[in-house]
Design a protein around this motif. Structure first.
Motif, short mmCIF file in Angstrom:
data_model
loop_
_atom_site.label_atom_id
_atom_site.label_comp_id
_atom_site.label_asym_id
_atom_site.label_seq_id
_atom_site.Cartn_x
_atom_site.Cartn_y
_atom_site.Cartn_z
N LEU A 1 -19.17 2.68 6.22
CA LEU A 1 -19.47 1.45 6.73
C LEU A 1 -19.66 1.45 8.18
CD1 LEU A 1 -17.20 -0.93 4.81
CD2 LEU A 1 -19.60 -0.42 4.16
N ILE A 2 -20.91 1.38 8.71
CA ILE A 2 -21.16 1.39 10.12
C ILE A 2 -21.36 0.16 10.68
CG2 ILE A 2 -22.59 2.38 11.98
CD1 ILE A 2 -21.61 4.39 10.20
N GLY A 3 -20.25 -0.32 11.91
CA GLY A 3 -20.20 -1.46 12.44
C GLY A 3 -19.30 -1.77 13.56
N HIS A 4 -18.60 -2.72 13.74
CA HIS A 4 -17.67 -2.99 14.90
C HIS A 4 -16.80 -3.98 14.60
CE1 HIS A 4 -19.85 -6.65 16.03
NE2 HIS A 4 -20.93 -6.27 15.49
N TYR A 5 -15.69 -4.24 15.63
CA TYR A 5 -14.62 -5.07 15.31
C TYR A 5 -14.79 -6.22 16.43
CZ TYR A 5 -12.63 -1.22 13.03
OH TYR A 5 -12.20 -0.18 11.93
N GLU A 6 -14.57 -7.12 15.82
CA GLU A 6 -14.74 -8.63 16.56
C GLU A 6 -13.41 -9.61 16.16
OE1 GLU A 6 -18.20 -10.91 15.59
OE2 GLU A 6 -19.58 -9.44 16.56
N ALA B 1 -13.88 -6.83 10.82
CA ALA B 1 -14.67 -5.78 10.72
C ALA B 1 -16.29 -6.00 10.38
CB ALA B 1 -14.22 -4.35 9.86
N VAL B 2 -17.28 -5.88 11.15
CA VAL B 2 -18.39 -6.42 10.81
C VAL B 2 -19.55 -5.28 10.70
CG1 VAL B 2 -20.51 -7.50 11.85
CG2 VAL B 2 -18.29 -8.19 12.63
N VAL B 3 -19.94 -5.36 9.38
CA VAL B 3 -20.54 -4.13 8.93
C VAL B 3 -22.20 -4.23 9.13
CG1 VAL B 3 -21.39 -2.92 6.89
CG2 VAL B 3 -19.09 -3.58 7.15
N GLU B 4 -22.96 -3.31 9.96
CA GLU B 4 -24.21 -3.66 10.33
C GLU B 4 -25.25 -2.64 9.45
OE1 GLU B 4 -25.42 -5.79 12.27
OE2 GLU B 4 -23.78 -6.34 13.61
N ALA B 5 -24.43 -1.48 8.71
CA ALA B 5 -25.15 -0.65 8.13
C ALA B 5 -24.49 0.04 7.14
CB ALA B 5 -26.04 0.26 9.09
N ILE B 6 -24.86 0.85 6.15
CA ILE B 6 -23.97 1.78 5.25
C ILE B 6 -24.89 3.16 5.25
CG2 ILE B 6 -23.52 2.02 3.03
CD1 ILE B 6 -23.46 -0.56 2.29
N HIS B 7 -24.19 4.05 5.74
CA HIS B 7 -24.78 5.50 5.73
C HIS B 7 -24.21 6.24 4.62
CE1 HIS B 7 -26.79 8.86 7.94
NE2 HIS B 7 -25.79 9.48 7.28
N GLU B 8 -25.05 6.99 3.85
CA GLU B 8 -24.58 7.37 2.39
C GLU B 8 -24.48 9.02 2.89
OE1 GLU B 8 -27.08 6.22 -0.68
OE2 GLU B 8 -26.75 4.07 -0.25
N PRO B 9 -23.48 9.68 2.86
CA PRO B 9 -23.33 11.25 3.06
C PRO B 9 -23.78 11.86 1.85
CG PRO B 9 -21.10 10.10 2.23
CD PRO B 9 -22.38 9.05 2.37
N LEU C 1 -24.28 9.20 17.50
CA LEU C 1 -25.41 8.16 17.36
C LEU C 1 -25.00 6.72 17.47
CD1 LEU C 1 -28.40 7.89 17.25
CD2 LEU C 1 -28.14 7.90 14.73
N ALA C 2 -24.01 6.47 16.72
CA ALA C 2 -23.52 4.96 16.61
C ALA C 2 -22.82 4.45 17.73
CB ALA C 2 -22.47 4.97 15.32
N ARG C 3 -22.21 5.22 18.60
CA ARG C 3 -21.47 4.82 19.72
C ARG C 3 -22.63 4.51 20.77
NH1 ARG C 3 -17.65 9.08 18.54
NH2 ARG C 3 -18.93 10.51 19.47
N SER C 4 -23.96 5.13 20.90
CA SER C 4 -24.80 4.79 21.60
C SER C 4 -25.55 3.32 21.45
CB SER C 4 -25.90 6.03 21.76
OG SER C 4 -25.10 7.11 21.91
N ALA C 5 -25.32 2.77 20.52
CA ALA C 5 -26.05 1.42 20.06
C ALA C 5 -25.86 0.37 21.34
CB ALA C 5 -25.51 0.88 18.89
N ALA C 6 -26.66 -0.62 21.44
CA ALA C 6 -26.37 -1.72 22.39
C ALA C 6 -24.97 -2.20 22.45
CB ALA C 6 -27.50 -2.73 22.06
N THR C 7 -24.42 -2.56 21.10
CA THR C 7 -23.05 -2.78 20.82
C THR C 7 -22.64 -1.62 20.24
OG1 THR C 7 -23.40 -5.32 20.63
CG2 THR C 7 -21.44 -4.37 19.77
N PRO C 8 -21.80 -1.04 20.99
CA PRO C 8 -21.04 0.54 20.37
C PRO C 8 -20.68 0.08 18.96
CG PRO C 8 -20.61 0.37 22.51
CD PRO C 8 -21.24 -1.06 22.27
N LEU C 9 -21.41 1.25 18.06
CA LEU C 9 -20.79 1.10 16.44
C LEU C 9 -19.72 2.30 16.52
CD1 LEU C 9 -24.04 0.15 15.14
CD2 LEU C 9 -22.53 -1.33 15.71
N GLN C 10 -19.17 2.16 15.27
CA GLN C 10 -18.24 3.35 14.68
C GLN C 10 -18.22 3.01 13.26
OE1 GLN C 10 -14.11 2.42 15.81
NE2 GLN C 10 -14.96 0.84 16.87
#
Length: 664
Positions: free
Chosen positions: A262-267, A278-286, A310-319
């Motif tokens: 789960l790729i997202g950020h905390y609010e 935890a807000v999920v913006e995408a799902i990356h499948e390994p 790559l996720a850390r470089s988003a407009a709102t940093p993701l993790q």
């Protein structure tokens, strides 16, 4: 061995080896002091008199005559008190030493998540309105019936059916109110990570290390399993239903289970006092091998560092905020329904899944200024897509407790054949894998309603390790990624990613013809291109295509996740990058020339498509670029892609843009 310290800051205890140098003890003393002047720091074996400056002492603790349990008295002056007596050279030396002392405090060097910074700036009080029955004061007054409640108020949580305190409400309960008279002892971090590992070497230094010998000073205490009073994350929010639909698409086609990060950020989560979601913006499948009853994957996955960067470089940093997996099985009588497998009479998370969750949480700790080590717990959430009682599909979210993480770290527990039962391992004194297992107990209410304590050996219910996390979708979705149509990674044979597909879609969107905003251009084409680009799976694929540099990829993902994606100028920074120009060059070279509408003058050759009206080509180009009102509709002989709205007018069962099955 244990050394006790008493100073004007309070009483402290430190575990040190007998062979430790006196400088190690001095460093620990400095962690408890308040702006101490090192030139005046002295220790003594008596409350008054016999003080000796630590700067004049050398050697190990054992050589200095210190033994287990000794009490050492510490005295010092602060830098402010001794500053007038210091020379400039001594002053600079003291400043450097003081800086070194501060640097040895891990919790002061921690960079917390923005959501932690936000809640530390708030008091977290729960406001209450004026009670007409009991409040006898005016509108501007306040009494015990209407004054704000503390964020950890038990009655409020019981009334609103909140089972766990939020992490910051729990901290407020542990941390006293800070005032000018608060001692530095009270300001020390209130948390420390649980550990059930034998201390090697033993602090007492009186025997060989484990597994040769063990004593009360180095062995962990007995464990009583209990419900964790707090949780690190209170809510899991999926930013868009399309994220789950695309993830489920593989299971719907193959029947095999899938796993994704789960790729997202905390609010902040306002539904719970001082809550975190935890807000999920995408799902990356390994890379993985799906099976009918599980998934096989490797950890750590090879692409993990690149994806996290790559996720850390988003407009709102993701993790990475967690992971999700499917556990779905169709009903035998009605294949359109799913089996209801996880319920109170069965299990919620199996013992194998709980042990895996503990491993993942242990490898992803949360930075915290409230822990002596600078790390405490983990915010990674475990999400499961499973069947419901009515045959549908729903998301369930959990974490495992700090006790579970500590037991897994000490190699004390393992999965059992029964998914609802955790097995406690046996003690092992082998040289290669020494394992000490203390007594483990759990409490429950028997058939008479009495609270009973029972040994957890050899096994205990997995529920004692779980922490529930609520989940849901936002009422007004505003996902960071506007599209989920691009082929998903690591789905070979089902959805194949290729640079040829990317170039073909760029050509269909007329990307090479789109200039910077200041140079004009069709705004509808710009909007269609921006929407297509705002796709996590597309951006992640471009990062491994070797056509776009890492620096340019930061511009790509900032553009794709920009909150102002509808702004005509949002693509300008992207268009100026070398990576974009490289893509456009390849797009021009691989794009077939547009069919001619008439034969060249003087030519005797007649093109095959001379009789096709040019309006047909224009209509196909508009439909491919997503122009018009943004929604494609199928005619009598047309088929529409349900994901990217591409209209296929010339046959074929799959979408030419995203490769998914067409409808119509």
């Amino acid at each position: 061995m244990l050394i006790r310290i008493r100073s004007k800051d309070g009483n402290f205890r430190f575990d040190l080896a007998p062979t430790a140098d006196i400088s190690e003890l001095v460093a620990k003393i400095l962690e408890t002091t308040n702006n101490a002047d090192l030139t005046t720091l002295a220790i003594s074996n008596r409350p008054r008199g016999n003080e000796t400056l630590v700067s004049t002492i050398k050697g190990s603790l054992q050589a200095l005559g210190l033994s287990h349990g000794d009490l050492v008295f510490v005295s010092y002056k602060t830098l402010e008190d001794s500053a007038p007596k210091a020379t400039p050279l001594a002053e600079s030396s003291q400043t450097a030493q003081a800086s070194g002392a501060v640097a040895k405090r891990p919790w002061e060097l921690v960079q917390e998540d923005p959501v932690d910074t936000y809640w530390r700036s708030k008091d977290g009080k729960i406001p209450r309105g004026r009670d007409a029955r009991f409040c006898k004061h005016g509108a501007t007054g306040m009494c015990e019936y209407c004054m704000p409640l503390e964020p950890y108020d038990a009655a409020y949580h019981a009334e609103h059916n909140i089972k766990h305190l939020s992490f910051h409400a729990y901290l407020r309960k542990l941390t006293p109110t800070v005032s000018a008279a608060t001692s530095s002892t009270a300001l020390l971090p209130p948390l420390s990570q649980l550990s059930y590992v034998v201390k090697v070497p033993c602090p007492s230094g009186g025997h060989p290390p484990w597994p040769a010998s063990i004593c009360t000073a180095c062995q962990p205490s007995a464990i009583t399993l209990q419900s964790q009073p707090f949780r690190m994350v209170d809510h899991l929010e999926i930013a868009s239903t399309d994220i789950i639909d695309r993830f489920l698409h593989a299971w719907r086609l193959t029947g095999t289970q899938r796993f994704g990060w789960l790729i997202g950020h905390y609010e902040p989560y306002e539904e719970v006092p001082m809550g975190v979601k935890a807000v999920v913006e995408a799902i990356h499948e390994p890379p993985q091998e799906g099976e009918l009853d599980g998934v096989t994957l490797g950890l750590p996955w090879e692409d993990e560092p690149r994806i996290k960067d790559l996720a850390r470089s988003a407009a709102t940093p993701l993790q990475v905020v967690g992971y999700i997996f499917t556990d779905l099985e169709p009903e035998e009588e009605n294949r359109a329904l799913t089996k209801y497998k996880r319920h109170p009479q069965s299990f919620y998370l199996s013992s194998l899944e709980a042990v895996f969750a503990a491993h993942v949480q242990n490898t992803n700790p949360t930075p915290s200024k409230s822990s002596t080590t600078g790390l405490f717990g983990s915010r990674l959430v475990t999400a499961v897509l499973t069947g419901t009682a009515d045959g549908g599909i729903d998301v369930s979210a959990y974490q495992v407790s700090e006790q579970a993480c500590a037991m897994v770290e000490a190699d004390m527990i393992e999965a059992s054949v029964d998914p609802g039962i955790v097995r406690v391992k046996e003690e092992d004194r082998g040289e290669d894998s020494a394992r000490y297992v203390p007594d483990v107990f759990f409490r429950y209410k028997n058939e008479y309603g009495l609270d009973v304590q029972k040994s957890a050996k050899p096994c205990f219910p997995v529920e004692y390790l779980l922490v529930n996390v609520s989940n849901g979708f936002p009422q007004n979705p505003s996902p960071a990624f506007r599209s989920a149509a691009f082929a998903i990674e690591n789905r070979p044979g089902l959805e194949d990613q290729s640079i040829e597909r990317v170039l073909r879609q760029l050509a269909e969107l007329h990307a090479p013809d789109i200039p910077e905003c200041s140079q004009g251009g069709d705004q509808r084409q710009r909007a269609a291109l921006a929407s297509w680009l705002s796709d996590w799976h597309l951006i992640a694929f471009l990062g491994m295509s070797q056509l776009v540099s890492p620096d340019d990829m930061k511009v790509f993902i900032r553009t794709a996740t920009s909150p102002d994606l509808d702004d005509p100028t949002v693509l300008d920074a992207l268009i100026r990058t070398d990576g974009w120009q490289t893509l456009m060059t390849f797009t021009r070279e691989t794009t077939p020339a547009r069919p001619a509408t008439s034969a060249p003058s003087g030519s005797t050759h007649t093109p095959m498509d001379e009789d096709i009206p040019p309006e047909v080509f224009d209509q196909i180009a508009r439909d491919s670029a997503g122009q018009g009102d943004g929604f494609a509709s199928a005619g009598a002989n047309e088929r529409v892609c349900p994901h990217c709205t591409f209209v296929n007018t010339h046959g074929g069962s799959d979408c030419e843009i995203c490769g998914l099955p067409l409808q119509g």
